[in-house]
Design a protein around this motif. Sequence first.
Motif, PDB file in Angstrom:
ATOM      1  N   ASP A  40      29.205  -4.876 -19.210  1.00  0.00           N
ATOM      2  CA  ASP A  40      30.323  -5.703 -17.473  1.00  0.00           C
ATOM      3  C   ASP A  40      29.925  -5.980 -16.541  1.00  0.00           C
ATOM      4  O   ASP A  40      29.833  -7.348 -16.185  1.00  0.00           O
ATOM      5  N   ALA A  41      29.227  -4.524 -16.351  1.00  0.00           N
ATOM      6  CA  ALA A  41      29.155  -4.859 -14.310  1.00  0.00           C
ATOM      7  C   ALA A  41      27.871  -3.964 -14.509  1.00  0.00           C
ATOM      8  O   ALA A  41      26.968  -3.209 -15.092  1.00  0.00           O
ATOM      9  N   GLN A  42      26.716  -4.661 -13.573  1.00  0.00           N
ATOM     10  CA  GLN A  42      26.220  -3.827 -13.268  1.00  0.00           C
ATOM     11  C   GLN A  42      25.418  -3.639 -11.932  1.00  0.00           C
ATOM     12  O   GLN A  42      26.476  -3.993 -10.871  1.00  0.00           O
ATOM     13  N   VAL A  43      25.062  -2.204 -11.913  1.00  0.00           N
ATOM     14  CA  VAL A  43      25.164  -1.878 -10.590  1.00  0.00           C
ATOM     15  C   VAL A  43      23.829  -2.018  -9.533  1.00  0.00           C
ATOM     16  O   VAL A  43      22.333  -1.754 -10.279  1.00  0.00           O
ATOM     17  N   VAL A  44      23.304  -2.456  -8.705  1.00  0.00           N
ATOM     18  CA  VAL A  44      22.623  -2.441  -8.020  1.00  0.00           C
ATOM     19  C   VAL A  44      22.197  -2.088  -6.746  1.00  0.00           C
ATOM     20  O   VAL A  44      22.382  -2.283  -6.143  1.00  0.00           O
ATOM     21  N   GLN A  45      20.875  -1.346  -6.569  1.00  0.00           N
ATOM     22  CA  GLN A  45      20.869  -0.688  -5.464  1.00  0.00           C
ATOM     23  C   GLN A  45      19.657  -1.913  -4.477  1.00  0.00           C
ATOM     24  O   GLN A  45      19.019  -1.979  -5.381  1.00  0.00           O
ATOM     25  N   THR A  46      20.284  -2.555  -2.756  1.00  0.00           N
ATOM     26  CA  THR A  46      19.868  -3.022  -2.615  1.00  0.00           C
ATOM     27  C   THR A  46      19.018  -2.640  -1.175  1.00  0.00           C
ATOM     28  O   THR A  46      18.917  -1.546  -0.808  1.00  0.00           O
ATOM     29  N   GLY A  47      18.482  -3.801  -0.926  1.00  0.00           N
ATOM     30  CA  GLY A  47      17.579  -3.765   0.622  1.00  0.00           C
ATOM     31  C   GLY A  47      19.150  -3.156   1.833  1.00  0.00           C
ATOM     32  O   GLY A  47      20.340  -3.686   1.526  1.00  0.00           O
ATOM     33  N   CYS A  48      18.792  -3.093   3.136  1.00  0.00           N
ATOM     34  CA  CYS A  48      20.031  -2.902   3.605  1.00  0.00           C
ATOM     35  C   CYS A  48      20.621  -4.405   4.168  1.00  0.00           C
ATOM     36  O   CYS A  48      20.459  -5.276   4.130  1.00  0.00           O
ATOM     37  N   PHE A  49      22.407  -4.020   4.223  1.00  0.00           N
ATOM     38  CA  PHE A  49      23.281  -5.248   4.720  1.00  0.00           C
ATOM     39  C   PHE A  49      23.541  -5.220   5.777  1.00  0.00           C
ATOM     40  O   PHE A  49      23.557  -6.058   6.679  1.00  0.00           O
ATOM     41  N   GLY A  50      23.062  -3.961   6.916  1.00  0.00           N
ATOM     42  CA  GLY A  50      22.932  -4.409   8.338  1.00  0.00           C
ATOM     43  C   GLY A  50      23.792  -4.024   8.691  1.00  0.00           C
ATOM     44  O   GLY A  50      24.041  -3.524  10.461  1.00  0.00           O
ATOM     45  N   PHE A  51      24.903  -3.714   8.606  1.00  0.00           N
ATOM     46  CA  PHE A  51      26.024  -3.208   8.807  1.00  0.00           C
ATOM     47  C   PHE A  51      26.262  -1.237   8.706  1.00  0.00           C
ATOM     48  O   PHE A  51      27.132  -0.782   7.709  1.00  0.00           O
ATOM     49  N   CYS A  52      24.982  -0.867   9.321  1.00  0.00           N
ATOM     50  CA  CYS A  52      24.960   0.586   9.110  1.00  0.00           C
ATOM     51  C   CYS A  52      26.055   1.024   9.590  1.00  0.00           C
ATOM     52  O   CYS A  52      26.242   2.596   9.540  1.00  0.00           O
ATOM     53  N   GLU A  53      26.509   1.249   9.814  1.00  0.00           N
ATOM     54  CA  GLU A  53      27.897   1.646  11.552  1.00  0.00           C
ATOM     55  C   GLU A  53      28.785   2.356  10.982  1.00  0.00           C
ATOM     56  O   GLU A  53      29.281   3.672  10.741  1.00  0.00           O
ATOM     57  N   GLN A  54      29.016   1.328   9.539  1.00  0.00           N
ATOM     58  CA  GLN A  54      30.048   1.527   8.130  1.00  0.00           C
ATOM     59  C   GLN A  54      29.704   1.888   7.677  1.00  0.00           C
ATOM     60  O   GLN A  54      30.493   2.118   5.820  1.00  0.00           O
ATOM     61  N   GLY A  55      28.440   2.667   7.012  1.00  0.00           N
ATOM     62  CA  GLY A  55      27.956   3.356   5.734  1.00  0.00           C
ATOM     63  C   GLY A  55      28.370   3.969   5.138  1.00  0.00           C
ATOM     64  O   GLY A  55      29.161   5.008   6.236  1.00  0.00           O
ATOM     65  N   PRO A  56      28.237   4.153   3.306  1.00  0.00           N
ATOM     66  CA  PRO A  56      27.319   3.690   2.751  1.00  0.00           C
ATOM     67  C   PRO A  56      28.380   2.372   2.246  1.00  0.00           C
ATOM     68  O   PRO A  56      29.326   2.237   2.461  1.00  0.00           O
ATOM     69  N   ILE A  57      27.848   0.699   2.417  1.00  0.00           N
ATOM     70  CA  ILE A  57      28.691  -0.656   1.829  1.00  0.00           C
ATOM     71  C   ILE A  57      27.706  -0.321   0.755  1.00  0.00           C
ATOM     72  O   ILE A  57      26.921  -0.466   0.184  1.00  0.00           O
ATOM     73  N   VAL A  58      29.082  -0.838  -0.259  1.00  0.00           N
ATOM     74  CA  VAL A  58      29.368  -0.951  -1.599  1.00  0.00           C
ATOM     75  C   VAL A  58      29.634  -2.548  -1.365  1.00  0.00           C
ATOM     76  O   VAL A  58      30.773  -3.301  -1.178  1.00  0.00           O
TER      77      VAL A  58
END
Lengths: 601, 156
Positions: A40-58
Amino acid sequence: MSRYKMHLLVCGGTGCRSSESDLIVENLKKVLQEKGLDGDAQVVQTGCFGFCEQGPIVKVLPDNTFYTSVKPSDAEGIIAEHVLKGRKVERLLYKDPKQQTVVSDSKHMEFYQKQIRIALRNCGFIDPENIDEYIARDGYAALAKVLEEMTPEAAIDLLKKSGLRGRGGGGFPTGLKWELAHKNKAGQKYVVCNADEGDPGAFMDRSILEGDPHSVIEAMAICGYCIGATKGMVYIRAEYPLAIQRLKIALNQARDYGLLGNSILGSKHSFDIELRYGAGAFVCGEETALIHSMEGQRGEPTVKPPFPAESGYLGKPTNVNNVETFANIPAIYLRGAEWFLSIGTAKSKGTKVFALAGKINNVGLIEVPMGITLREVIYEIGGGIKDGKKFKAVQTGGPSGGCLTEKDLDTPIDFDNLLAVGSMMGSGGMIVMDENDCMVSVAKFYLDFTVEESCGKCAPCRVGNKRLYELLNKITNGKGTEEDLEQLRNMSVVIKDTALCGLGQTSPNPVLSTMENFADEYAAHIHDQHCPSGQCKALRQYFILSEKCVGCTACSKVCPSEAISGEKRQAHLIDQIKCIRCGACMEKCKFSAIIIPSTKI
Amino acid sequence: MEELQSCQIDKIKEICRSFNNAEGELINVLHKTQETFGYLPESVQRLIAAELNISAAQVYGVVSFYTFFTMKPKGKFPISICLGTACYVRGAEDVVDEFKKALDIKVGEVTPDGKFSLDCLRCVGACGLAPVVLIGDKVHGRLEANQVKELLAQYE
């Protein structure tokens, strides 16, 4: 991507991976499997979201839910609540610091609202290790279009019309550069991608290569067709292992799909790319130095002309563009020059990626249209100054740029405007400084960098920058004189005029711009032997607030030079002549009674 | 000058051959060699020079030019402190001082027991986590000077 109902995008950029984002991916996958939800759900590791201050981002699609500061142990909760029950995990949502409200959707975050993403269009959306995801977002369509429908001349013409200028710092028109290489009739030519990002505090090129390597490969193949080159090379820093790894995977996939190699997409054009590694030399960002380094030599620059378009790698015509420049190109061919022209200012078109860092709330990677003001970037996208402190300066252009102040905040950002106010675009580092930063020390910091990175070939840079550094060091130690200031200024001008390459021609900029904008701070160091921000250790003064001091004697016991006197339970006093400014007393005081005053006592 | 063992000589020759003993591949050869041996002492540089048929001075010129190449062995746990601008304005200098004090070595040195070596580098690109310190491949972010001792204890 259609067979899944939901996608969990996890940032796999260097920043978030340093905070264990790969473990988050692992845990999410494990929990999905345990609960039988992996269909049902897929986990994808992507590139940078840009909002590094609040990382890690999901980020969860399709509803765009944006989870911040996620820990590997949160995987269970995200799946049990969000995936299974459709309820958002409140505690992981981003909280707007101004409104104090929870923002669940990334589209409504102030950080993203003024951004336009062209070069970063796929960063944080696709799995960079899967070429199919790039193709699903119109990847390689620009290459197909150029190969099938356009002559090299027409393709170069379109790029010239778009007004794209080099994003590496110089701002030279990219179409014109391609045309120069195209017109050269030599047999072998080369396309080089400059990924030797050396500007301290700038990490956009790395993020693009980590998050969307195919966009660079596609653009290099287009460039090869336009200028008539069959060989491309990416010169990349050896310090970027993740970017190298993803680039290698992408190159292999492109070869497997026939998008690199002989007769690409059935055309007559053949093109392939190999990697060359840098070894930690800032000057190699300069194109002639870069070419020497690729040839296995010391990375020293040579005088231009001849330009690389005439005589570059192994003496052949070579076109060198920066990573971000390349990343813009497929989008321009797909959407047309008119579209690109519609974004930006009169002389600078499109967008620019900045690495926003320093004393700012939202550290991260942003892409904004040219013409946006520094104020919008710092206060809206950046969320203002950290810890409620006062803004002092913003440094753009890295070691080649300058420090801009409050009066420049409403300047629309583009290549020419930044130059006019005494700084430069550079590769896109943007470091914000607050009232606690000493600007003389900042200038010294950059000169320290330049002295270390100067290749030593020409005397103005090798000797001159060292002299500038020594003078600044003298001033920060309280031993500077009025003549030193004069000499700083004169020598800076001489170095700018006489240095061989871009490094030396711009290295005095941090000195000149701080002298111009913070003359009073230089004066305080020289005339009062005082550092207003209290950063220069040799000039620091410690002072005991009598109303806060309880007379516990902790400070006088720890003082190595017996400079503190006072009776028990009475306010103590520091003898400024005996004090060696070690700061031990301030560290020891439990009552915050010892301060560094901002004016001289 | 350190003597090379015959197996080391064979390995270096093999690396040179894998790059066709070409002069233009010098930097790639050095990268591969350093990856294998950890550092590039004089004896290694001389051997590479002979294999690629260039002067030892040329090899030394390249090795000493690039900061990535080192002629001294690193510690078991190499510590690299980021001194990029973002880390600098967020207090990286104090962190450097604290490491120097805690390990009693200068930047560029190795502790006498060979355990830690201390170096500074320019920007690892994790500016959101400034100030940043790398120990081996592990990134430690938002490091305050007063956490240094605690961090080192993890590597005891």
